[in-house]
Write a protein that holds these residues in place. Structure first.
Motif, PDB file in Angstrom:
ATOM      1  N   GLU A   1      26.132  29.357  24.971  1.00  0.00           N
ATOM      2  CA  GLU A   1      25.552  30.667  24.636  1.00  0.00           C
ATOM      3  C   GLU A   1      25.614  30.929  23.142  1.00  0.00           C
ATOM      4  OE1 GLU A   1      27.477  31.479  28.741  1.00  0.00           O
ATOM      5  OE2 GLU A   1      27.886  30.208  27.050  1.00  0.00           O
ATOM      6  N   ASP A   2      26.773  30.652  22.542  1.00  0.00           N
ATOM      7  CA  ASP A   2      26.926  30.874  21.105  1.00  0.00           C
ATOM      8  C   ASP A   2      26.007  29.956  20.301  1.00  0.00           C
ATOM      9  OD1 ASP A   2      28.780  32.807  21.713  1.00  0.00           O
ATOM     10  OD2 ASP A   2      30.523  31.653  21.054  1.00  0.00           O
ATOM     11  N   GLN A   3      25.891  28.718  20.740  1.00  0.00           N
ATOM     12  CA  GLN A   3      24.995  27.782  20.053  1.00  0.00           C
ATOM     13  C   GLN A   3      23.552  28.288  20.083  1.00  0.00           C
ATOM     14  OE1 GLN A   3      25.389  23.630  21.243  1.00  0.00           O
ATOM     15  NE2 GLN A   3      27.511  24.007  21.824  1.00  0.00           N
ATOM     16  N   MET A   4      23.137  28.781  21.241  1.00  0.00           N
ATOM     17  CA  MET A   4      21.754  29.247  21.353  1.00  0.00           C
ATOM     18  C   MET A   4      21.523  30.512  20.538  1.00  0.00           C
ATOM     19  SD  MET A   4      20.494  28.053  25.084  1.00  0.00           S
ATOM     20  CE  MET A   4      18.785  28.106  24.595  1.00  0.00           C
ATOM     21  N   LEU A   5      22.524  31.382  20.478  1.00  0.00           N
ATOM     22  CA  LEU A   5      22.376  32.580  19.647  1.00  0.00           C
ATOM     23  C   LEU A   5      22.222  32.201  18.175  1.00  0.00           C
ATOM     24  CD1 LEU A   5      24.872  35.143  21.209  1.00  0.00           C
ATOM     25  CD2 LEU A   5      22.380  35.189  21.268  1.00  0.00           C
ATOM     26  N   LEU A   6      23.043  31.248  17.722  1.00  0.00           N
ATOM     27  CA  LEU A   6      22.910  30.784  16.335  1.00  0.00           C
ATOM     28  C   LEU A   6      21.532  30.194  16.090  1.00  0.00           C
ATOM     29  CD1 LEU A   6      26.366  29.081  15.650  1.00  0.00           C
ATOM     30  CD2 LEU A   6      25.512  31.237  14.709  1.00  0.00           C
ATOM     31  N   GLN A   7      21.069  29.412  17.047  1.00  0.00           N
ATOM     32  CA  GLN A   7      19.748  28.807  16.897  1.00  0.00           C
ATOM     33  C   GLN A   7      18.674  29.882  16.773  1.00  0.00           C
ATOM     34  OE1 GLN A   7      18.388  25.978  19.879  1.00  0.00           O
ATOM     35  NE2 GLN A   7      16.322  26.726  19.590  1.00  0.00           N
ATOM     36  N   LEU A   8      18.693  30.837  17.667  1.00  0.00           N
ATOM     37  CA  LEU A   8      17.665  31.877  17.649  1.00  0.00           C
ATOM     38  C   LEU A   8      17.694  32.698  16.367  1.00  0.00           C
ATOM     39  CD1 LEU A   8      17.975  33.082  21.334  1.00  0.00           C
ATOM     40  CD2 LEU A   8      15.925  32.104  20.294  1.00  0.00           C
ATOM     41  N   TYR A   9      18.891  33.063  15.938  1.00  0.00           N
ATOM     42  CA  TYR A   9      18.998  33.954  14.786  1.00  0.00           C
ATOM     43  C   TYR A   9      18.822  33.235  13.443  1.00  0.00           C
ATOM     44  CZ  TYR A   9      20.576  37.816  11.892  1.00  0.00           C
ATOM     45  OH  TYR A   9      20.634  38.810  10.950  1.00  0.00           O
ATOM     46  N   TYR A  10      19.517  32.121  13.267  1.00  0.00           N
ATOM     47  CA  TYR A  10      19.510  31.468  11.966  1.00  0.00           C
ATOM     48  C   TYR A  10      18.425  30.398  11.806  1.00  0.00           C
ATOM     49  CZ  TYR A  10      23.776  33.921  10.935  1.00  0.00           C
ATOM     50  OH  TYR A  10      24.693  34.914  10.701  1.00  0.00           O
ATOM     51  N   PHE A  11      18.235  29.588  12.833  1.00  0.00           N
ATOM     52  CA  PHE A  11      17.281  28.492  12.700  1.00  0.00           C
ATOM     53  C   PHE A  11      15.855  28.937  13.020  1.00  0.00           C
ATOM     54  CE2 PHE A  11      21.353  26.369  13.769  1.00  0.00           C
ATOM     55  CZ  PHE A  11      21.568  25.785  12.536  1.00  0.00           C
ATOM     56  N   ASP A  12      15.697  29.752  14.082  1.00  0.00           N
ATOM     57  CA  ASP A  12      14.365  30.231  14.445  1.00  0.00           C
ATOM     58  C   ASP A  12      14.015  31.537  13.745  1.00  0.00           C
ATOM     59  OD1 ASP A  12      14.366  28.049  16.098  1.00  0.00           O
ATOM     60  OD2 ASP A  12      14.548  29.188  17.962  1.00  0.00           O
ATOM     61  N   GLU A  13      15.011  32.164  13.117  1.00  0.00           N
ATOM     62  CA  GLU A  13      14.841  33.411  12.369  1.00  0.00           C
ATOM     63  C   GLU A  13      14.175  34.510  13.203  1.00  0.00           C
ATOM     64  OE1 GLU A  13      12.820  32.204   8.773  1.00  0.00           O
ATOM     65  OE2 GLU A  13      14.668  31.402   7.931  1.00  0.00           O
ATOM     66  N   ARG A  14      14.644  34.645  14.437  1.00  0.00           N
ATOM     67  CA  ARG A  14      14.109  35.662  15.336  1.00  0.00           C
ATOM     68  C   ARG A  14      14.827  36.977  15.078  1.00  0.00           C
ATOM     69  NH1 ARG A  14      11.605  32.445  19.453  1.00  0.00           N
ATOM     70  NH2 ARG A  14      10.585  34.271  20.312  1.00  0.00           N
ATOM     71  N   PRO A  15      14.122  38.093  15.166  1.00  0.00           N
ATOM     72  CA  PRO A  15      14.783  39.399  15.012  1.00  0.00           C
ATOM     73  C   PRO A  15      15.713  39.668  16.194  1.00  0.00           C
ATOM     74  CG  PRO A  15      12.412  39.663  15.416  1.00  0.00           C
ATOM     75  CD  PRO A  15      12.688  38.196  15.325  1.00  0.00           C
ATOM     76  N   LEU A  16      16.740  40.469  15.956  1.00  0.00           N
ATOM     77  CA  LEU A  16      17.733  40.752  16.994  1.00  0.00           C
ATOM     78  C   LEU A  16      17.104  41.358  18.248  1.00  0.00           C
ATOM     79  CD1 LEU A  16      20.805  42.063  14.964  1.00  0.00           C
ATOM     80  CD2 LEU A  16      20.633  39.948  16.279  1.00  0.00           C
ATOM     81  N   LYS A  17      16.088  42.172  18.086  1.00  0.00           N
ATOM     82  CA  LYS A  17      15.457  42.798  19.252  1.00  0.00           C
ATOM     83  C   LYS A  17      14.806  41.739  20.144  1.00  0.00           C
ATOM     84  CE  LYS A  17      12.907  46.859  20.523  1.00  0.00           C
ATOM     85  NZ  LYS A  17      12.276  48.073  20.065  1.00  0.00           N
ATOM     86  N   GLU A  18      14.185  40.747  19.543  1.00  0.00           N
ATOM     87  CA  GLU A  18      13.570  39.667  20.303  1.00  0.00           C
ATOM     88  C   GLU A  18      14.638  38.797  20.971  1.00  0.00           C
ATOM     89  OE1 GLU A  18      10.490  36.361  18.990  1.00  0.00           O
ATOM     90  OE2 GLU A  18       9.880  38.365  18.374  1.00  0.00           O
ATOM     91  N   ILE A  19      15.719  38.536  20.248  1.00  0.00           N
ATOM     92  CA  ILE A  19      16.825  37.757  20.817  1.00  0.00           C
ATOM     93  C   ILE A  19      17.429  38.518  22.000  1.00  0.00           C
ATOM     94  CG2 ILE A  19      19.111  36.761  20.388  1.00  0.00           C
ATOM     95  CD1 ILE A  19      18.232  36.423  17.442  1.00  0.00           C
ATOM     96  N   ALA A  20      17.548  39.825  21.857  1.00  0.00           N
ATOM     97  CA  ALA A  20      18.085  40.646  22.949  1.00  0.00           C
ATOM     98  C   ALA A  20      17.212  40.510  24.192  1.00  0.00           C
ATOM     99  CB  ALA A  20      18.182  42.101  22.518  1.00  0.00           C
ATOM    100  N   TYR A  21      15.907  40.480  23.992  1.00  0.00           N
ATOM    101  CA  TYR A  21      15.006  40.314  25.138  1.00  0.00           C
ATOM    102  C   TYR A  21      15.193  38.939  25.772  1.00  0.00           C
ATOM    103  CZ  TYR A  21      10.866  39.688  27.960  1.00  0.00           C
ATOM    104  OH  TYR A  21      10.033  39.425  29.014  1.00  0.00           O
TER     105      TYR A  21
END
Length: 183
Positions: free
Chosen positions: A126-146
């Motif tokens: 889970e933590d790895q995927m959150l890092l990927q979404l936020y830092y590598f894919d540069e997704r906004p937090l609202k999109e990551i939350a979805y």
């Protein structure tokens, strides 16, 4: 492209199921990249993406273009599928990390990309995927939350929770890297 996706979805839901292949061809590579960074083995990534598309097909009528783009919706499905698959395939390495106020704000100076990658692999899926979404894919937090939400909780509450969680993950990475440097 979103409008084209919606037209294809309507055709699939109307009985032209062969059109679903267009969505697989269009979004499959992005899902492979998304899942591949975490799964690390091609076979695992392929299994996860295949299962995600099967689930998407089965729940296509649940897709709401007002909530998210088709790719984001597919990534939400792939995210949960990947976590399930990773939990099944490997034992999670749980480090007793006491995250306190004495954790430095920056990574150790000796942290190389290789060491950072090694440290990330010690985190939960889970933590790895959150890092990927936020830092590598540069997704906004609202999109990551979805993507990461498994229920219809308030997105604002989920965004706040994610922000705190990302902060704790960064602290864990600093601790792991510091320990790696001291070994």
């Amino acid at each position: 492209m979103a409008n084209e996706d919606n037209i294809i979805i309507q055709r699939v839901l109307s009985g032209d199921t062969q059109k679903f292949g267009l969505l697989v061809n269009r979004h499959g590579p992005a899902l492979m990249t998304f899942v591949g960074r975490i799964a690390q083995q091609q076979e695992d990534a392929e299994d996860v993406v295949q299962n995600a598309f099967v689930a998407a097909y089965q729940h296509l009528m649940d897709f709401d273009p007002q909530q998210a783009s088709l790719l984001t919706w597919l990534q939400r499905i792939a995210y949960h599928e990947a976590l399930y698959h990773l939990r099944k395939r490997r034992r999670q390495v749980l480090l007793p990390l006491d995250v306190g106020d004495d954790v430095p704000d920056e990574l150790p100076e000796t942290a190389t990309a290789e060491k950072l990658d090694e440290a990330i692999q010690k985190l939960s899926p889970e933590d790895q995927m959150l890092l990927q979404l936020y830092y590598f894919d540069e997704r906004p937090l609202k999109e990551i939350a979805y993507i990461t939400s498994s229920s219809s909780d308030s997105l604002n509450r989920e965004v706040s929770r994610l922000s705190s969680r990302l902060h704790r993950i960064r602290q864990r990475l600093r601790i792991i890297l510091t320990r790696m440097n001291n070994e």
